[in-house]
Scaffold this motif. Structure first.
Motif: not given
Length: 416
Positions: A14, A22, A57
């Motif tokens: 991220c 992710l 994220c």
């Protein structure tokens, strides 16, 4: 912070919190750089494309693309975007300057520095109000700003630049950026520069695309290689806390189809009720952590593409003439993702002061030409690529007497 600086290529963590949690949202395919236009149509194999894969994220909710293009290629010297030539954008710049001068109680003694200042269209309003101004702009558009009387350093914004500014101008009471803060791959350098340059009683104010507006309005066309991050307040607050800065106010504004305006300070300040209200909406039922939120978003994007193509194919089969109007960077994303080229559209009409005139969109064979042609040719349909400005654009052309029907591609396809 080096951890917020990313090299060109695929990212694996991220861009804000460094998490490896992710999750893929959707892919828009390999696309050309939105502001790297070409002078003549070239063989498709010669066109350089880069992936636009949207990921989120699962820890801080940041929405981001997972591939970073060398910033010198993205913000090349001949970068063609000029915000000041669009009346609505120019009006928004004036409103922003009014708001900040009044609410932050700025005076003629204060220095305002604009990051990614482009043609100086925001700073000119601060200057008109008697404040000291300085722009920082990496492309040759800095020369245009200087010619227009807005002092501008042609450079990327980082601590080296802020050291120079402090030495020559002193510290800034206010640093601004509009539709820029999500753009830099070297975010750590930018944050270090902001922290270094604003004085102890100073502010950083910015406007940028906002995740809730992107999702609600199906704005997939905002995902291109300049827009590396699409922020939530959850992710922004986390970011600024890492640099001992306080994000204390936020509100949604109309810019670019729905943006968030944020005010940040060095001093710890009480968070405004409107910021807390927006934060509550983000946290409500964990909407930004929900797989359903993004699966529905992806489905709406795909449906939007299919519906637009269905309408255009139907009109073409009926022998109707179709052209496009306006060429913001987001237009390249929409055209590329939907596979629209000169087989479907005759040309793209753009305002006469644009630096994009006489260029082509890579891979489409669509030429950008002076929009005076609309009155001469009176096409049956006009696909409005700057759909987020549809009201003022349609009003302007109706007043000119144009009878063409407008196709609005987003948030849902409609004909006006």
């Amino acid at each position: 912070m080096d951890k917020h600086n990313f090299l060109p290529g695929k990212i694996s963590k991220c861009q804000i919190c460094g998490s490896i949690n992710l999750i893929e949202v959707m892919k828009l395919g390999d696309q050309p750089l939105a502001n790297s236009l070409i002078k003549k149509n070239i063989d498709d194999k010669q066109i350089k494309r880069y992936p636009i894969n949207i990921i989120r994220c699962d820890d801080c909710t940041l929405l981001q693309i997972d591939y970073i293009v060398d910033q010198n290629k993205v913000y090349h010297p001949d970068y063609p975007y000029l915000p000041g030539i669009t009346p609505t954008v120019d009006k928004e710049q004036n409103e922003l300057s009014d708001y900040l001068v009044e609410n932050l109680k700025l005076t003629s003694e204060d220095l305002v520095v604009d990051i990614g200042s482009n043609d100086g269209s925001l700073l000119k309003y601060f200057k008109a109000k008697g404040l000291k101004t300085l722009g920082v702009e990496p492309t040759n558009i800095a020369k245009i700003a200087n010619e227009n009387g807005i002092e501008t350093i042609q450079s990327f914004f980082n601590k080296k630049t802020t050291d120079k500014i402090k030495k020559e101008k002193g510290k800034a009471r206010l640093i601004t950026s509009t539709n820029v803060f999500a753009h830099m791959s070297t975010l750590g350098d930018v944050m270090d520069g902001i922290t270094d340059l604003i004085d102890d009683d100073g502010y950083y104010a910015f406007e940028n695309h906002y995740i809730m507006e992107i999702i609600n309005k199906v704005q997939y066309d905002t995902f291109y290689h300049e827009h590396l991050r699409t922020y939530s307040l959850i992710s922004l607050i986390k970011l600024f806390e890492m640099y001992d800065l306080c994000l204390f106010d936020a509100q949604i504004v109309s810019r670019y189809g729905g943006s968030i305006r944020c005010i940040v300070s060095k001093k710890i300040r009480k968070k405004s009720q409107r910021l807390l209200g927006l934060l509550e909406k983000e946290n409500k039922t964990l909407v930004l952590y929900s797989k359903k939120t993004y699966s529905e978003f992806k489905k709406k994007v795909e449906n939007s593409k299919n519906e637009l193509l269905k309408i255009i194919l139907k009109l073409k089969s009926e022998g109707k003439s179709i052209v496009a109007k306006s060429c913001p960077a987001r237009a390249v994303v929409l055209l590329s993702y939907c596979g629209l080229n000169d087989e479907y559209l005759k040309y793209i009409a753009e305002q006469p002061t644009s630096l994009k005139l006489d260029f082509y969109i890579p891979g489409t064979n669509l030429k950008i030409i002076n929009d005076d042609i609309l009155m001469k040719e009176a096409p049956d349909y006009i696909l409005l690529l700057a759909w987020h400005l549809s009201d003022p654009i349609i009003k302007k052309w109706r007043e000119k007497g144009i009878k063409s029907k407008f196709i609005i591609p987003l948030p849902e396809v409609k004909i006006i």
